[in-house]
Design an enzyme around this catalytic site. Structure first.
Site, PDB file in Angstrom:
ATOM      1  N   GLU A  31     -26.549  -0.939  -5.600  1.00 43.21           N
ATOM      2  CA  GLU A  31     -27.034  -0.343  -4.363  1.00 43.21           C
ATOM      3  C   GLU A  31     -25.853   0.109  -3.513  1.00 43.21           C
ATOM      4  O   GLU A  31     -24.971  -0.685  -3.203  1.00 43.21           O
ATOM      5  CB  GLU A  31     -27.859  -1.399  -3.601  1.00 43.21           C
ATOM      6  CG  GLU A  31     -28.744  -0.844  -2.536  1.00 43.21           C
ATOM      7  CD  GLU A  31     -30.094  -0.352  -3.082  1.00 43.21           C
ATOM      8  OE1 GLU A  31     -30.279  -0.313  -4.319  1.00 43.21           O
ATOM      9  OE2 GLU A  31     -30.938   0.012  -2.249  1.00 43.21           O
TER      10      GLU A  31
ATOM     11  N   ASP B 278     -30.322  -2.875   1.470  1.00 36.86           N
ATOM     12  CA  ASP B 278     -31.072  -1.725   1.962  1.00 36.86           C
ATOM     13  C   ASP B 278     -30.194  -0.474   1.933  1.00 36.86           C
ATOM     14  O   ASP B 278     -29.566  -0.105   2.912  1.00 36.86           O
ATOM     15  CB  ASP B 278     -31.545  -2.017   3.399  1.00 36.86           C
ATOM     16  CG  ASP B 278     -32.623  -1.048   3.823  1.00 36.86           C
ATOM     17  OD1 ASP B 278     -33.143  -0.316   2.964  1.00 36.86           O
ATOM     18  OD2 ASP B 278     -32.937  -1.020   5.026  1.00 36.86           O
TER      19      ASP B 278
ATOM     20  N   ASP C 108       0.821  -1.217   0.000  1.00 38.51           N
ATOM     21  CA  ASP C 108       0.000   0.000   0.000  1.00 38.51           C
ATOM     22  C   ASP C 108       0.850   1.259   0.000  1.00 38.51           C
ATOM     23  O   ASP C 108       0.503   2.271  -0.598  1.00 38.51           O
ATOM     24  CB  ASP C 108      -0.897   0.035   1.244  1.00 38.51           C
ATOM     25  CG  ASP C 108      -2.095  -0.852   1.055  1.00 38.51           C
ATOM     26  OD1 ASP C 108      -2.029  -1.704   0.165  1.00 38.51           O
ATOM     27  OD2 ASP C 108      -3.074  -0.669   1.800  1.00 38.51           O
ATOM     28  N   TYR C 109       1.933   1.158   0.703  1.00 33.20           N
ATOM     29  CA  TYR C 109       2.823   2.312   0.809  1.00 33.20           C
ATOM     30  C   TYR C 109       3.338   2.719  -0.571  1.00 33.20           C
ATOM     31  O   TYR C 109       3.325   3.901  -0.947  1.00 33.20           O
ATOM     32  CB  TYR C 109       3.967   1.964   1.754  1.00 33.20           C
ATOM     33  CG  TYR C 109       5.045   2.994   1.814  1.00 33.20           C
ATOM     34  CD1 TYR C 109       4.769   4.257   2.334  1.00 33.20           C
ATOM     35  CD2 TYR C 109       6.326   2.713   1.363  1.00 33.20           C
ATOM     36  CE1 TYR C 109       5.761   5.207   2.389  1.00 33.20           C
ATOM     37  CE2 TYR C 109       7.316   3.656   1.423  1.00 33.20           C
ATOM     38  CZ  TYR C 109       7.039   4.908   1.934  1.00 33.20           C
ATOM     39  OH  TYR C 109       8.005   5.848   1.987  1.00 33.20           O
TER      40      TYR C 109
ATOM     41  N   SER D 291     -39.282   0.641 -10.065  1.00 34.48           N
ATOM     42  CA  SER D 291     -39.265   0.020  -8.736  1.00 34.48           C
ATOM     43  C   SER D 291     -39.762  -1.414  -8.874  1.00 34.48           C
ATOM     44  O   SER D 291     -40.112  -1.862  -9.962  1.00 34.48           O
ATOM     45  CB  SER D 291     -40.125   0.820  -7.772  1.00 34.48           C
ATOM     46  OG  SER D 291     -41.417   0.894  -8.293  1.00 34.48           O
TER      47      SER D 291
ATOM     48  N   ARG E   3     -31.163   7.571  -8.189  1.00 34.17           N
ATOM     49  CA  ARG E   3     -32.424   7.162  -8.796  1.00 34.17           C
ATOM     50  C   ARG E   3     -33.354   8.359  -9.024  1.00 34.17           C
ATOM     51  O   ARG E   3     -34.027   8.446 -10.040  1.00 34.17           O
ATOM     52  CB  ARG E   3     -33.114   6.132  -7.892  1.00 34.17           C
ATOM     53  CG  ARG E   3     -34.415   5.659  -8.430  1.00 34.17           C
ATOM     54  CD  ARG E   3     -34.985   4.542  -7.581  1.00 34.17           C
ATOM     55  NE  ARG E   3     -36.196   4.035  -8.192  1.00 34.17           N
ATOM     56  CZ  ARG E   3     -37.395   4.591  -8.053  1.00 34.17           C
ATOM     57  NH1 ARG E   3     -37.521   5.677  -7.335  1.00 34.17           N
ATOM     58  NH2 ARG E   3     -38.444   4.080  -8.650  1.00 34.17           N
TER      59      ARG E   3
ATOM     60  N   PHE F  98       1.951   2.002  -3.370  1.00 31.78           N
ATOM     61  CA  PHE F  98       0.793   2.485  -4.111  1.00 31.78           C
ATOM     62  C   PHE F  98       0.572   3.974  -3.830  1.00 31.78           C
ATOM     63  O   PHE F  98       0.409   4.785  -4.739  1.00 31.78           O
ATOM     64  CB  PHE F  98      -0.447   1.676  -3.698  1.00 31.78           C
ATOM     65  CG  PHE F  98      -1.707   2.062  -4.428  1.00 31.78           C
ATOM     66  CD1 PHE F  98      -2.091   1.406  -5.590  1.00 31.78           C
ATOM     67  CD2 PHE F  98      -2.512   3.100  -3.963  1.00 31.78           C
ATOM     68  CE1 PHE F  98      -3.247   1.768  -6.266  1.00 31.78           C
ATOM     69  CE2 PHE F  98      -3.663   3.484  -4.628  1.00 31.78           C
ATOM     70  CZ  PHE F  98      -4.031   2.808  -5.787  1.00 31.78           C
ATOM     71  N   ASP F  99       0.610   4.311  -2.551  1.00 30.94           N
ATOM     72  CA  ASP F  99       0.369   5.707  -2.175  1.00 30.94           C
ATOM     73  C   ASP F  99       1.431   6.634  -2.736  1.00 30.94           C
ATOM     74  O   ASP F  99       1.156   7.760  -3.123  1.00 30.94           O
ATOM     75  CB  ASP F  99       0.322   5.847  -0.652  1.00 30.94           C
ATOM     76  CG  ASP F  99      -0.945   5.234  -0.100  1.00 30.94           C
ATOM     77  OD1 ASP F  99      -1.844   4.952  -0.909  1.00 30.94           O
ATOM     78  OD2 ASP F  99      -1.022   5.031   1.122  1.00 30.94           O
TER      79      ASP F  99
ATOM     80  N   LYS G  22     -40.477  -8.921   0.934  1.00 30.48           N
ATOM     81  CA  LYS G  22     -39.927  -8.122   2.044  1.00 30.48           C
ATOM     82  C   LYS G  22     -40.120  -8.867   3.354  1.00 30.48           C
ATOM     83  O   LYS G  22     -41.220  -9.349   3.630  1.00 30.48           O
ATOM     84  CB  LYS G  22     -40.676  -6.789   2.119  1.00 30.48           C
ATOM     85  CG  LYS G  22     -40.344  -5.881   0.959  1.00 30.48           C
ATOM     86  CD  LYS G  22     -39.531  -4.725   1.469  1.00 30.48           C
ATOM     87  CE  LYS G  22     -39.604  -3.572   0.492  1.00 30.48           C
ATOM     88  NZ  LYS G  22     -39.555  -2.308   1.100  1.00 30.48           N
TER      89      LYS G  22
ATOM     90  N   CYS H  26     -29.237  21.957  27.090  1.00 25.94           N
ATOM     91  CA  CYS H  26     -29.199  22.688  28.351  1.00 25.94           C
ATOM     92  C   CYS H  26     -27.879  23.464  28.342  1.00 25.94           C
ATOM     93  O   CYS H  26     -26.806  22.861  28.262  1.00 25.94           O
ATOM     94  CB  CYS H  26     -29.233  21.714  29.523  1.00 25.94           C
ATOM     95  SG  CYS H  26     -28.756  22.528  31.054  1.00 25.94           S
TER      96      CYS H  26
END
Ligand code: IVH
Length: 661
Positions: free
Chosen positions: A164, A108, A25-26, A74, A127, A28-29, A303, A415
């Protein structure tokens, strides 16, 4: 620049799609950084789909409205077996018996339609109303699991892919907790959090929130495949994340098996689903079946019922948090729901009480959906007792009587009596001793409450005079000599906690752990920070107007200054230590580490501090998603073997320090 783009895209593909990184990763960065520098210098050659876009940065004031080439329809919903049998019968009447179904999870989240042209992402649109949505491309480009570039044979030159966007439950809970800690409004569920994130104006903020996406359909001008199942396999091979749980089945009976299986399994996966989607597999048969005005005749959703139960609202009580936010809580007649006894439900805020028009003694419907905390969804008005009293959100603090206030742009009431309202004081001291702040050993939330009730502590600074009150401490029930010694040692040790932890511990509104670190390293000491103007604060990376105002307001309060002076006199750290390497940067942000073995002149705990202090995260075990295994001497052979098998790069202590240079 082109070469870098190509190389980085290949690595992203290897990492996310094949789960087989071929570069640390290093490294890559470093390459990404190099590309970003070149793009700054030669913006005319910058690729709009450059992998540098993933970190975000662009601000969108208003999103452009874009018309969908293929409407986003939908699905018809069903909730029982009979509805599904009717659906199956309708299909059989129309196309006969010879067809298959694909069963999928119904994620979801919020749907997104992404257009690719010549293997490049050109547009991502929400959408909206189904015919047109918002262009949120810059935000979607920050989602690491979505490719910007594709390569491979047979990819259509133009297509729209749909999926999704969602947030994993664990990420939701963590981020929401952070929001609450900062006194901000929490989101009700991961879907709302994901939806709110996709529509944010600052894509850099979006990049910080871990969104994810499952793709489930493809639209092309020319027929690309013969079946939905084939399409799913194809888009998977192009680098899009497709759910591994989808299933091709021969009949409606198998659909029922799938539904039954996921009825309970759905709680074991790390993200929310609210049902199952059932689709006819063959495209030719889909075409034959066609559409109604709103939805396809070849697909339907089943559902799951949110688990729901009726009970009595006994009373609404109000909790005052450390920031002074007053949160209503519904106290219910205990009732069994989804395997646990529910006694309380969240009511969020004053608006929610109004929405429900709650009366004491009401019969209410309580639901436990994907959310952990149960929620009142409705009142059974038929059962309302005549003469029952309407629940009215208070105008003064239930704990100290001070008139409540509302800040612009926030729904919560507060408060404002932060120096004398008991739960706020207790909450502030509890926050101060907490794990992310001073992490004081031998002292817990309950003890703080007891100390406060006994008059032993009223301010954070009183903790540091407890050693003079040992006679009083000994009188406290179940608080033996060993516990007292242990606690006093913990308090003494906390004087060595670095400045940024002290700063976070003070509990300044909107100053979370990360902001505290930024402030500490930018200003170096409390003296400078407490005198900084709004302009000076805003000039610090990631500090905006709201945080700056809150800081200035905090230091304008003489009680706060007095507290800080006292803490200083007790020896707490109010400067960034010169020789410290911890908490200096964000260089390891987004990187995960497992530390194993013995190291030269430094303990594993110290290494953990260094990694976390620079933004990295420590994981408990080795998995394919782990970025680095920090390997010392005498490391266990099984760990070594697992890391090799999963291609997790091993780094030494020296290499870690090299990364931090
Ligand atoms: S297919 C014609 N598959 O549910 C509609 N949708 O109620 C085609 N959704 O707008 C959609 N998981 O946001 C499909 N596996 C899945 C899905 C899925 C979630 C959502 C999607 C859609 C809504 C329809």
């Amino acid at each position: 620049m082109e070469a870098l783009v190509e190389e980085l895209n290949q690595h992203t593909y290897n990492y996310y799609v094949l789960a087989m990184p071929t570069i640390a990763d290093y490294e890559f960065d470093k390459k990404l950084e190099q590309l970003a520098t070149l793009e700054k210098e030669f913006p005319e050659f910058a690729d709009p789909n450059s992998p540098t876009q993933r970190v975000g940065g662009e601000i969108t004031k208003t999103f452009k409205t874009v018309k969908h080439k293929w409407a986003m329809l939908s699905l018809g919903n069903t909730y029982n077996e009979q509805d599904l049998r009717d659906f199956d019968e309708r299909i059989k009447r129309s196309i006969g018996d010879n067809f298959e179904y694909v069963c999928e999870l119904k994620f979801d989240g919020l749907s997104i339609s992404i257009t690719f042209e010549n293997n490049k992402m050109v547009r991502a649109v929400t959408r909206g109303d189904g015919t047109q949505g918002d262009d949120v491309t810059t935000n979607i480009k920050t989602i690491s699991n979505i490719p910007h570039h594709l390569n491979g044979p047979d990819i259509p030159s133009v297509f729209e892919i749909r999926g999704e966007i969602f947030m994993h439950r664990a990420a939701f809970e963590r981020l929401n907790r952070e929001k609450e800690e900062l006194g901000e409004m929490a989101y009700a569920n991961p879907r709302n959090f994901a939806a709110g994130t996709v529509k944010m104006q600052d894509s850099r903020e979006v990049a910080k929130r871990p969104l994810d996406c499952f793709f489930y359909s493809l639209n092309t001008d020319k027929l690309f495949a013969n079946t939905h199942w084939e399409s799913l396999q194809a888009i998977k091979s192009w680098g899009f994340q497709v759910s591994e749980h989808s299933k091709l089945v021969p009949s409606i009976e198998n659909v029922f098996d799938f539904i039954k299986h996921w009825e309970n399994e759905r709680f074991k996966i790390g993200y929310d689903i609210d049902g199952i989607v059932i689709k006819v597999n063959s495209y030719a048969q889909q075409q034959e079946l066609g559409f109604t005005a709103k939805s396809p005749r070849w697909a339907i959703s089943y559902k799951y019922k949110a688990q729901e139960v009726e009970t009595i609202l006994q009373k609404v009580t109000y909790q005052v948090g450390r920031t002074g936010a007053v949160t209503p809580v519904a106290n219910l007649k205990p009732v069994l729901l989804a395997g646990t006894t529910v006694k309380r439900a969240t009511l969020h805020n004053a608006n929610e009480i109004e929405r429900l028009d709650l009366h004491e003694g009401d019969t209410v419907f309580v639901e436990k959906g994907g959310e952990i905390i149960p929620k009142i969804i409705n009142v059974n008005l038929e059962k309302r007792q005549p003469g029952s009293i309407k629940v009215i959100y208070p105008t003064s603090c239930p704990e100290c009587g001070t008139a409540l206030v509302r800040f612009t742009g926030e729904v919560a009431y507060y408060c404002p009596n932060d120096e004398a309202c008991p739960p706020q004081i207790v909450g502030k001291i509890q926050h101060f001793i907490g794990r992310k702040a001073m992490d004081i050993n031998g002292l817990g939330d309950e003890t703080i409450e007891t100390f406060y009730k006994q008059g032993l502590v009223k301010h954070i600074s009183d903790l540091y005079t407890l050693h003079k009150k040992s006679d009083l401490l000994k009188q406290i029930e179940r608080f033996g000599e060993r516990s007292i010694d242990n606690m006093l040692k913990g308090i003494e040790d906390s004087k060595q906690m670095p400045f940024e932890r002290v700063l976070f511990g003070l509990g300044i509104r909107y100053v979370g752990a990360t902001v505290a670190r930024k402030l500490a390293y930018a200003t170096k000491n409390m003296e400078k920070l407490s005198h900084a103007s709004i302009e000076e604060l805003i000039a610090i990376d990631e500090i905006g107007q709201r945080i700056a105002e809150s800081i200035v307001e905090y230091f304008n309060n003489p009680i706060h200054i007095q507290q800080i002076d006292l803490l200083k006199s007790y020896g707490l750290q109010f400067e960034v230590a010169e020789n410290t390497i911890t908490l200096q940067s964000d260089k390891l942000t987004g990187k995960t580490f497992v530390i194993s073995g013995v190291f030269d002149g430094v303990s594993r705990d110290e290494l953990k501090d260094i990694i976390e202090g620079n933004g990295g995260k420590i994981l408990s075990g080795i998995s394919a998603k782990l970025n680095y295994l920090l390997a010392g001497d005498n490391m266990g052979p099984s760990k070594l073997e697992k890391a090799k098998k999963l291609n997790v790069p091993l780094i030494s202590q020296g290499e870690l320090l090299e990364m931090l240079k």
